[in-house]
Design a protein around this motif. Structure first.
Motif, PDB file in Angstrom:
ATOM      1  N   GLY A 654      -8.629  -1.887  -1.387  1.00  0.00           N
ATOM      2  CA  GLY A 654      -8.260  -1.619  -2.776  1.00  0.00           C
ATOM      3  C   GLY A 654      -6.964  -2.308  -3.160  1.00  0.00           C
ATOM      4  O   GLY A 654      -6.815  -2.822  -4.285  1.00  0.00           O
ATOM      5  N   LEU A 655      -6.013  -2.369  -2.240  1.00  0.00           N
ATOM      6  CA  LEU A 655      -4.759  -3.080  -2.496  1.00  0.00           C
ATOM      7  C   LEU A 655      -4.987  -4.588  -2.585  1.00  0.00           C
ATOM      8  O   LEU A 655      -4.316  -5.279  -3.355  1.00  0.00           O
ATOM      9  CB  LEU A 655      -3.751  -2.757  -1.401  1.00  0.00           C
ATOM     10  CG  LEU A 655      -3.208  -1.325  -1.442  1.00  0.00           C
ATOM     11  CD1 LEU A 655      -2.573  -0.946  -0.115  1.00  0.00           C
ATOM     12  CD2 LEU A 655      -2.185  -1.174  -2.569  1.00  0.00           C
ATOM     13  N   GLU A 656      -5.937  -5.087  -1.804  1.00  0.00           N
ATOM     14  CA  GLU A 656      -6.284  -6.517  -1.903  1.00  0.00           C
ATOM     15  C   GLU A 656      -6.853  -6.816  -3.289  1.00  0.00           C
ATOM     16  O   GLU A 656      -6.511  -7.823  -3.916  1.00  0.00           O
ATOM     17  CB  GLU A 656      -7.299  -6.862  -0.816  1.00  0.00           C
ATOM     18  CG  GLU A 656      -7.753  -8.313  -0.815  1.00  0.00           C
ATOM     19  CD  GLU A 656      -6.668  -9.290  -0.416  1.00  0.00           C
ATOM     20  OE1 GLU A 656      -6.784 -10.479  -0.772  1.00  0.00           O
ATOM     21  OE2 GLU A 656      -5.690  -8.875   0.233  1.00  0.00           O
ATOM     22  N   LEU A 657      -7.733  -5.943  -3.764  1.00  0.00           N
ATOM     23  CA  LEU A 657      -8.282  -6.108  -5.114  1.00  0.00           C
ATOM     24  C   LEU A 657      -7.178  -6.024  -6.157  1.00  0.00           C
ATOM     25  O   LEU A 657      -7.155  -6.806  -7.130  1.00  0.00           O
ATOM     26  CB  LEU A 657      -9.357  -5.045  -5.354  1.00  0.00           C
ATOM     27  CG  LEU A 657     -10.061  -5.062  -6.708  1.00  0.00           C
ATOM     28  CD1 LEU A 657     -11.553  -4.770  -6.547  1.00  0.00           C
ATOM     29  CD2 LEU A 657      -9.458  -4.042  -7.675  1.00  0.00           C
ATOM     30  N   ALA A 658      -6.248  -5.096  -5.985  1.00  0.00           N
ATOM     31  CA  ALA A 658      -5.135  -4.962  -6.934  1.00  0.00           C
ATOM     32  C   ALA A 658      -4.293  -6.231  -6.964  1.00  0.00           C
ATOM     33  O   ALA A 658      -3.839  -6.664  -8.033  1.00  0.00           O
ATOM     34  CB  ALA A 658      -4.273  -3.762  -6.544  1.00  0.00           C
ATOM     35  N   LEU A 659      -4.076  -6.847  -5.808  1.00  0.00           N
ATOM     36  CA  LEU A 659      -3.288  -8.076  -5.760  1.00  0.00           C
ATOM     37  C   LEU A 659      -4.007  -9.214  -6.473  1.00  0.00           C
ATOM     38  O   LEU A 659      -3.384 -10.010  -7.189  1.00  0.00           O
ATOM     39  CB  LEU A 659      -3.005  -8.441  -4.301  1.00  0.00           C
ATOM     40  CG  LEU A 659      -2.124  -9.661  -4.054  1.00  0.00           C
ATOM     41  CD1 LEU A 659      -0.772  -9.500  -4.735  1.00  0.00           C
ATOM     42  CD2 LEU A 659      -1.941  -9.901  -2.566  1.00  0.00           C
ATOM     43  N   PHE A 702      -1.445   4.023  -7.611  1.00  0.00           N
ATOM     44  CA  PHE A 702      -2.193   3.726  -6.400  1.00  0.00           C
ATOM     45  C   PHE A 702      -1.294   3.051  -5.362  1.00  0.00           C
ATOM     46  O   PHE A 702      -1.288   3.401  -4.177  1.00  0.00           O
ATOM     47  CB  PHE A 702      -3.380   2.827  -6.758  1.00  0.00           C
ATOM     48  CG  PHE A 702      -4.195   2.375  -5.579  1.00  0.00           C
ATOM     49  CD1 PHE A 702      -4.685   3.278  -4.656  1.00  0.00           C
ATOM     50  CD2 PHE A 702      -4.481   1.028  -5.393  1.00  0.00           C
ATOM     51  CE1 PHE A 702      -5.439   2.865  -3.570  1.00  0.00           C
ATOM     52  CE2 PHE A 702      -5.230   0.605  -4.306  1.00  0.00           C
ATOM     53  CZ  PHE A 702      -5.715   1.519  -3.399  1.00  0.00           C
ATOM     54  N   ALA A 703      -0.496   2.067  -5.796  1.00  0.00           N
ATOM     55  CA  ALA A 703       0.355   1.316  -4.867  1.00  0.00           C
ATOM     56  C   ALA A 703       1.474   2.193  -4.308  1.00  0.00           C
ATOM     57  O   ALA A 703       1.797   2.114  -3.118  1.00  0.00           O
ATOM     58  CB  ALA A 703       0.936   0.090  -5.568  1.00  0.00           C
ATOM     59  N   ALA A 715       0.222   0.867   4.164  1.00  0.00           N
ATOM     60  CA  ALA A 715       1.598   0.846   3.663  1.00  0.00           C
ATOM     61  C   ALA A 715       2.152  -0.586   3.647  1.00  0.00           C
ATOM     62  O   ALA A 715       2.856  -0.977   2.709  1.00  0.00           O
ATOM     63  CB  ALA A 715       2.475   1.752   4.519  1.00  0.00           C
ATOM     64  N   GLN A 716       1.841  -1.365   4.662  1.00  0.00           N
ATOM     65  CA  GLN A 716       2.317  -2.749   4.694  1.00  0.00           C
ATOM     66  C   GLN A 716       1.753  -3.550   3.536  1.00  0.00           C
ATOM     67  O   GLN A 716       2.466  -4.323   2.889  1.00  0.00           O
ATOM     68  CB  GLN A 716       1.920  -3.399   6.025  1.00  0.00           C
ATOM     69  CG  GLN A 716       2.751  -2.942   7.213  1.00  0.00           C
ATOM     70  CD  GLN A 716       2.263  -3.548   8.509  1.00  0.00           C
ATOM     71  OE1 GLN A 716       1.071  -3.540   8.810  1.00  0.00           O
ATOM     72  NE2 GLN A 716       3.191  -4.089   9.283  1.00  0.00           N
TER      73      GLN A 716
END
Length: 820
Positions: A654-659, A702-703, A715-716
């Motif tokens: 999900g963080l990859e998608l956000a980026l 989310f982040a 977290a990283q």
């Protein structure tokens, strides 16, 4: 040593010496030994023992009549070896007769603890540490250690037996290195007594008829020539080579695997290959070993540098003989170039192929595996007999599925042996896939596609065979030439696809989940490579495959659902999904996006949910039609689902998608470095608009939650994302004097609660100014450094280790332990 560690050490030694105390586990003892190794490597072992007499007392204590724990005794033996590795400390320990009592016949050798493999292993490792200087050599001989090592070569524990052989090699190398420098190539009579004793033992073992002793001797020599490259090694080989050559005169050749390893070790040694010609011995051995035994030697010979061409030809012929015999059994005329003359007439190979099913299967599998390993290597023989090998492999596969029609007695016998043999089918399909890296005439390629189709369609093909048939099919489709003037598949490959898709359609309905999964993986690869080509699109859309793939999103097996998610995502990217429902079923067709969101929110297994996140990320990156229309709403829905997921990989994706979304908003697709590009002042307004969008999709909530995730990779990833955004804001922010500082106390209070594990508190509505103020106030760089450290970095200190070991037996007070 740290003063605090010196203070704790006496208590720990007392615990280890007390058999009534619960012994620390193996992990703690290994960490303790590693620490002592570090201390002794950095300073004097003798000084360490003099400043901490409790260590010497511990070494003496295990020699008392009461038997200590085998675990502690093994540790103490290794620890004594670590201390004695320095020559002055070795002499110090010798004065008190400690080392002979630990490693000699009066020590653990005669005690009940010796029956424990861990004690025997500790004894060997202790001597391995100790044998670092010439003073150790007379000690090893006087205390009888070498004789004990000889006996341990046949130990019931494979680990102990292997370690004993390696220790002999180490002692031999130490002894020969201790020779005066004026003896570059010493005679055997000048060798140290310890070395002569080992070599005599090896000679006696090479003359022995018992296979275990013979194998042990060969293994010792293999390790010696593999690790020792002194000028004394040619003399040793010249002395022992007649005994090794005598083994080749026996029928059958004994200990053939160990003998092959030895000869290849000799040939690879830079010293031996230049002083002693190994090629004649290799050629003789290739001719003396049985076909099964000679395969590994032939492959190893072909990998050698500077190998004579005649020997290479002989070795390659050994590998080709079984397949040449198969072609002869099928009554094929030698019309394909490349096989050596007379390869099919080798009577030994023919007899082995026909002797029994196990012998035939073993020989063919070894030949196919060795040729598969050889084909991609730089040392691969040239010219490579591609056509002959293709024909041979197709023939083997036809023998195995019963479709061959041999006209010779040998062919009929082989067919009866091989029919239905899954092991040979797997090996042949693997090699057939490797051969796709080359080319072949049209008639042979047509035979390849035909036999692959037979295996894919056969109800007798096992799931593993089907998977390998799919993989080989993909390899040959990828190697097919493209139609001139376009990037479409050539006509022959298109015919194969037209015949294959009905078979794939059937396999997607298989009751075996492994078969459904393999079919979906194959479909995904086909769509990835040819989704935009007209020929593939036409054939695929005319089949039921897209509809069946969509149905498998609800498969009972989670692996299949995950593969179905990936396949439907790939098909949808090329507009190859199932057609919408007709007017007779209005509203039946659910959009694929909604269906995948349903999988993400409701699937009980992690694999399908991870696959959905990967598909969504790729869709967003590629501008998929279902996403591009309202990417803001899409991202908000996906992040909301990902934030609640218990699987850390889903949250990380999900963080990859956000980026990806953030980079698209800033007009920097693909950027990953948070400090890579400085945006000019003119970009400040687009950044403000981007921040508004990010707040609306709740990306920051989310982040920030992920920043305090209990799983460090999440977290990283969150920290990297926020650092990227912080760097962009810094490079195009407003001047300090014009900046309005918002009140972010409530936000910071919530973040502190999240950091403490209280995730139930909402962050509330965020404004861009508040977000940037929080980012500027956070030490994200420091947090990134902290997250990069190992999870136990605070507990790795020697002091912490000693405290933990003492705490397990209650020696420390309640608050003194550093347990984790």
């Amino acid at each position: 040593m740290d003063p605090e560690c010196s203070r704790l050490l006496p208590a720990l030694c007392a615990v280890l010496a007390d058999p009534r105390q619960p012994v620390a586990d193996d992990t703690c003892l290994e960490k303790l030994l590693d620490w002592f190794k570090t201390v002794t490597e950095a300073g004097s072992s003798l000084l360490l023992l003099q400043e901490n007499p409790c260590l010497v007392e511990l070494l003496f204590h295990v020699l008392k009549p009461q038997d200590p724990s085998p675990r502690v005794l093994s540790f103490v033996l290794r620890l004594a070896g670590v201390f004695a590795a320095q020559e002055n400390c070795f002499q110090y320990l010798q004065q008190g007769e400690l080392l002979p009592r630990l490693f000699g016949e009066a020590g653990p050798l005669g005690g009940a603890a010796w029956t424990a493999p861990t004690v025997r292993s500790g004894w060997i490792q202790g001597l391995r540490h100790l044998a670092q200087h010439p003073s150790a050599l007379p000690f090893l001989g006087d205390c009888g250690a070498v004789d004990t090592i000889f006996s341990l070569q046949g130990d019931s524990s494979l680990f102990v037996a292997s370690a004993a052989g390696q220790l002999l090699v180490h002692i031999l190398d130490l002894a020969m290195r201790a020779l005066p420098q004026g003896h570059p190539n010493p005679q055997a009579c000048d060798w140290p007594a310890c070395a002569q004793k080992i070599v005599h033992h090896v000679e006696d073992s090479l003359r022995c008829t018992a296979a275990p002793q013979l194998t042990q001797a060969l293994n010792v020599l293999t390790a010696t020539f593999g690790h020792c490259h002194g000028l004394w090694t040619p003399g040793l080989w010249v002395r022992l080579r007649p005994l090794v050559a005598r083994l080749l005169e026996k029928d059958p050749v004994p200990a053939s695997h160990a003998l092959v390893d030895l000869l290849l070790s000799v040939a690879r040694s830079p010293v031996l290959s230049s002083h002693c010609d190994p090629w004649e011995t290799l050629a003789l051995t290739l001719s003396r070993l049985s076909p099964t035994q000679s395969g590994p030697l032939a492959l190893g010979t072909l990998k050698l540098q500077d190998c004579p061409q005649a020997l290479r030809t002989q070795a390659f012929g050994v590998l080709l003989q079984p397949l040449a015999c198969v072609l002869k059994a099928a009554a094929r005329e030698p019309g394909r170039p490349g096989l050596p003359d007379g390869a099919a007439d080798d009577s030994v190979t023919v007899d082995m192929l026909l002797s029994s099913k196990s012998a035939c299967v073993g020989l063919l599998c070894c030949a196919l595996a060795h040729l598969e390993l050889l084909q991609p290597l730089p040392q691969c023989p040239s010219p490579w007999p591609q056509e002959a090998l293709l024909e041979a492999v197709v023939t083997v596969l036809r023998f195995c599925n019963g479709s061959a029609a041999p006209t010779s007695d040998m062919g009929g016998h082989l067919c009866a042996i091989l029919v239905g043999c899954v092991r040979v089918q797997r090996a042949a399909l693997d090699f057939l896939g490797t051969l796709s890296q080359g080319t072949g005439p049209q008639d042979l390629v047509a035979q390849v596609f035909a036999v692959l189709l037979e295996y894919l369609a056969s109800p007798d093909s096992s799931p593993t065979v089907l998977k390998k048939a799919f993989q080989a099919s993909l390899g040959w489709l990828l190697s097919s030439p493209e139609t001139p003037g376009c990037r479409d598949l050539d006509p022959q490959a298109q015919r194969f696809l037209r015949e294959l898709l009905p078979v794939l359609q059937k396999r997607l309905c298989s009751p075996c989940w492994e078969v459904r999964d393999s079919g979906l993986e194959f479909l995904t690869q086909m769509a990835r490579h040819w989704g935009g080509q007209a020929g593939f699109r036409q054939v695929l859309l005319a089949s039921e495959v897209p509809r069946l793939t969509r149905q498998l999103l609800r498969d009972p097996e989670s692996y299949v659902r995950a593969s179905a998610v990936t396949a439907t995502g790939q098909l949808s990217s090329w507009g190859l999904t199932a057609a919408p429902a007709g007017p007779e079923h209005p509203g039946v067709q659910q959009s694929l996006l909604s269906e995948l969101l349903h999988v993400l929110c409701t699937d009980s297994e992690g694999f399908p949910r991870r696959a959905v996140m990967q598909v969504f990320t790729q869709w967003l990156r590629d501008g998929h039609a279902d996403v591009a229309g309202d990417s803001e709403r899409f991202v908000a829905r996906v992040l909301q689902a990902a934030s609640r997921d218990l699987d850390w990989e889903v949250r990380a994706q999900g963080l990859e998608l956000a980026l990806v979304f953030l980079e698209q908003l800033l007009g920097q697709p693909g950027s990953r470095c948070p400090y890579a590009v400085a945006v000019p002042k003119a970009a400040a307004r687009p950044l403000a608009q981007a921040l508004q969008t990010l707040c609306r999709v709740q990306l920051f909530e989310f982040a920030f939650r992920a920043l305090f995730d209990c799983d460090r990779p999440v977290a990283q990833k969150s920290c990297d994302l926020l650092l990227f955004l912080k760097a962009k804001a810094t490079s195009c922010g407003t001047p300090q004097e014009d900046r309005v500082i918002p009140d972010v106390s409530s936000v910071e209070a919530t973040l502190q609660k999240w950091q403490a594990g209280e995730h139930g508190h909402p962050l509330g509505d965020l404004e861009p100014e508040a977000v940037m103020a929080v980012l500027r106030s956070m030490d994200l760089e420091g947090l990134q450094d902290t997250l990069a450290e190992s999870s136990d970095h605070m507990e790795k200190s020697p002091q912490s280790l000693l405290q933990d070991m003492l705490a397990t037996v209650g020696v420390l007070g309640e608050n003194e332990a550093d347990c984790y």
